[in-house]
Design an enzyme around this catalytic site. Sequence first.
Site, PDB file in Angstrom:
ATOM      1  N   LYS A 120       0.991  -1.363   0.051  1.00 35.10           N
ATOM      2  CA  LYS A 120       0.053   0.110  -0.046  1.00 35.10           C
ATOM      3  C   LYS A 120       0.979   1.183  -0.177  1.00 35.10           C
ATOM      4  O   LYS A 120       0.592   2.207  -0.917  1.00 35.10           O
ATOM      5  CB  LYS A 120      -0.851  -0.038   1.181  1.00 35.10           C
ATOM      6  N   ASP A 138      -6.740   1.071   0.921  1.00 39.18           N
ATOM      7  CA  ASP A 138      -6.782   1.171   2.188  1.00 39.18           C
ATOM      8  C   ASP A 138      -8.214   0.866   2.620  1.00 39.18           C
ATOM      9  O   ASP A 138      -9.140   0.253   1.841  1.00 39.18           O
ATOM     10  CB  ASP A 138      -6.456   2.518   2.721  1.00 39.18           C
TER      11      ASP A 138
END
Length: 210
Positions: A120, A138
């Site tokens: 991420k 997320d």
Amino acid sequence: MNKDKRYEIFRRWREANPHPTTELNFSSPFELLVAVTLSAQSTDKGVNKATDVLFKVANTPQAILDLGLEGLREHIKTIGLYNNKAKNVYAACQMLVDLHGGEVPDDREALEALPGVGRKTANVVLNTAFGHPTMAVDTHIFRLSNRTGIAKGKNVVEVEKGLLRHIPKEFMVDAHHWLILHGRYICVARKPRCGACLISDLCDFKEKNL
């Protein structure tokens, strides 16, 4: 959801916000890397409060190393999990100096090799600092993608792949920011603000809160 609906969703978001960006304060790829690393389980506002002071003192890998681990800890102690985050940032700075000439690499494999940098974080840096059409999923984007039907998946990797497959190419560089902002402020977890939503007529969510 069909491709025409997806196109219209992103067209509306672009019209409303043509130049979206992260809410983290940064002025270089390195500052962004540090800010994103610190933001795990913390608010952007809280991270900005700490980094606004830190970056005035040290905003390069070598400057962080010169500050020392204890000095770094002192500057970020208001952020959750600061001890572990300080160790990761400090170790990442050492690797950046030793392996990359003090520069943040524009490369996924090299980024993910840095301590504290997962998929991420690497995606955020590649997208926001270097303009790659990547997608950092997320909790907000995972929820929003499944709820609206833009891209459904059982885990973040499935959703990421779905978004990369379904989002029209002309929107990809900015798509991450539109999605996260919409998930953070409109399509919130407990009580989505469907009455204030630009795409409520296009969304697949059956229990709209109008």
